[in-house]
Design an enzyme around this catalytic site. Structure first.
Site, short mmCIF file in Angstrom:
data_model
loop_
_atom_site.label_atom_id
_atom_site.label_comp_id
_atom_site.label_asym_id
_atom_site.label_seq_id
_atom_site.Cartn_x
_atom_site.Cartn_y
_atom_site.Cartn_z
N CYS A 106 -16.18 1.77 0.92
CA CYS A 106 -15.05 1.01 1.25
C CYS A 106 -14.51 1.16 2.58
CB CYS A 106 -13.94 1.34 0.29
SG CYS A 106 -13.26 2.97 0.55
N ARG A 115 0.90 -1.20 0.01
CA ARG A 115 0.05 -0.05 -0.17
C ARG A 115 0.90 1.15 0.14
NH1 ARG A 115 -5.12 1.43 3.45
NH2 ARG A 115 -6.09 -0.01 2.05
N HIS A 117 -7.38 0.90 -6.41
CA HIS A 117 -7.80 -0.03 -5.39
C HIS A 117 -8.42 -1.23 -5.41
CE1 HIS A 117 -7.92 -1.06 -1.01
NE2 HIS A 117 -8.71 -0.23 -0.39
N ASP A 172 -16.99 7.48 -1.28
CA ASP A 172 -15.70 7.25 -0.47
C ASP A 172 -15.34 8.59 -0.03
OD1 ASP A 172 -13.21 6.55 0.03
OD2 ASP A 172 -12.29 6.75 -2.16
N GLN A 188 -10.05 -3.86 -2.94
CA GLN A 188 -11.76 -3.37 -2.71
C GLN A 188 -12.68 -3.67 -3.51
OE1 GLN A 188 -12.43 -1.76 0.47
NE2 GLN A 188 -14.32 -2.41 0.04
N ARG A 202 -13.49 -8.34 1.96
CA ARG A 202 -12.01 -8.34 1.75
C ARG A 202 -11.37 -9.35 2.09
NH1 ARG A 202 -10.06 -3.01 1.69
NH2 ARG A 202 -8.21 -4.17 1.12
N1 NVA Z 1 -9.59 6.91 -1.49
C1 NVA Z 1 -9.34 6.38 -0.06
C2 NVA Z 1 -9.80 5.04 0.04
C3 NVA Z 1 -9.34 4.56 1.44
C4 NVA Z 1 -9.58 2.83 1.47
C5 NVA Z 1 -8.05 6.65 0.00
O1 NVA Z 1 -7.41 6.74 -0.81
O2 NVA Z 1 -7.66 7.00 1.24
N1 CP Z 2 -11.36 0.05 2.72
C1 CP Z 2 -9.85 -0.07 2.90
O1 CP Z 2 -8.94 -0.25 2.24
O2 CP Z 2 -9.58 0.25 4.33
P1 CP Z 2 -8.33 0.36 5.11
O3 CP Z 2 -7.65 1.56 4.74
O4 CP Z 2 -8.78 0.30 6.63
O5 CP Z 2 -7.47 -0.83 4.63
#
Ligand code: NVA
Ligand code: CP
Length: 306
Positions: free
Chosen positions: A259, A104, A131, A219, A134, A287
């Site tokens: 998500c 990540r 992502h 989101d 997800q 997930r």
């Molecule tokens: N768009 C959000 C998704 C979090 C799971 C982010 O990138 O923070």
């Molecule tokens: N939806 C998601 O990816 O959650 P986290 O940021 O908690 O991993």
């Protein structure tokens, strides 16, 4: 056979994606009936997190443990990655000791560079642009509640960034119509949109996208790494809240997904997660099952290669 990675949804064929979703349902049933299934004893998953996580970390770690393997959590703060060791060198070393790696991070190019030097499968656990994990969970959740998503209409309300981009790829691969409503200046990149013009339509009012939708998704307004834009974004996105009124414009069976983490009073109304058609808790749980199906696919594909 070339090494398989999962950096975007399109690293799978539509058929492979459907098989992974079906397998995720099967693994879920097995897990719920306490069936012990440990085909990956001795396998080790590395998890590199340059951004925070609850769901992604726990689902990957629990998933590989349930399969009989182990996970190592790698934070750049405590590894040489955080002190500037090149991604390429890190990828060669880390992959020489592990069986599968999840990352990540910020720039999508980081997972691409890591994957091109890795000798084991690499999974994108979220970048600024995609992502895909997800989406596995979201597609599984839709299928489990409503059957096939093919031919359905999905409304994406909000930022045209990572989640939205993965929804665009999913629409193309699974044959659904995606109606995107984003504030001006926050739409998905034009280059990406034009590639998928056959299945994607862009609106500048949330209401227009929501009409007759079978699934409404949103989101956060400020993603990880955009915290300093929070105030600016609150203004820009103020007409793009998913609430009960917006749901009323959709098909009566319309599902709601997010998500998570969610911000009540911003992208969703106070009680939106409790809406009768909200399936966010199943979505979060999935997930685990979807990523187990993904890891099983990638580990088995890599074994074929050896
Ligand atoms: N768009 C959000 C998704 C979090 C799971 C982010 O990138 O923070
Ligand atoms: N939806 C998601 O990816 O959650 P986290 O940021 O908690 O991993």
């Amino acid at each position: 056979m070339a090494l398989r990675h999962f950096l975007t949804l399109r690293d799978l064929s539509s058929l492979e994606l459907q098989r992974i979703l079906d397998r995720a349902q099967e693994l879920k049933r097995m897990q719920h009936s306490n069936t012990v299934y440990q085909p990956f004893a001795g396998k080790v998953l590395g998890m590199i997190f340059e951004k925070s996580s609850t769901r992604t970390r726990i689902s990957f770690e629990a998933g590989i443990c349930q399969f009989g393997g182990n996970a190592i959590f790698l934070s750049p703060r405590d590894t040489q990655l955080g002190r500037g060791e090149p991604i390429e060198d890190s990828a060669r070393v880390i992959s020489s000791m592990l069986d599968i790696v999840m990352i990540r991070t910020f720039g999508h190019d980081i997972v691409e560079r890591f994957a091109s030097y890795s000798t084991v499968p690499v999974i994108n656990g979220l970048t600024d642009d995609h992502h895909p994990c997800q989406l596995l969970a979201d597609l599984q959740t839709f299928q489990e509640h409503r059957g096939s998503i093919e031919g359905k209409t999905v409304a994406w309300i909000g930022d045209g960034n990572n989640m939205c981009n993965s929804y665009i790829e999913a629409a193309h691969m699974m044959g659904f119509k995606l109606k995107i409503a984003s504030p001006e200046g926050y739409e998905p990149q034009a280059r990406f949109l034009s590639e998928f013009a056959d299945c994607v339509e862009v609106f500048n009012k949330a209401e227009d996208a929501a009409v007759n939708a079978d699934l409404i998704v949103t989101d956060v307004w400020a993603s990880m790494g955009q915290e300093e834009e929070q105030k600016l974004r609150e203004k820009a996105f103020s007409d793009f809240q998913v609430n009960e009124k917006l749901m009323d414009l959709a098909h009566p069976d319309c599902l709601f997904m997010h998500c998570l983490p969610a911000h009540r009073g911003e992208e969703i109304s106070e009680h939106m997660l409790d809406h009768k058609n909200a399936v966010v808790w199943d979505e979060a749980e999935n997930r685990l099952h979807a990523q187990k199906a993904l890891m099983e696919f990638l580990l088995n594909e890599n074994l074929k290669k050896d």
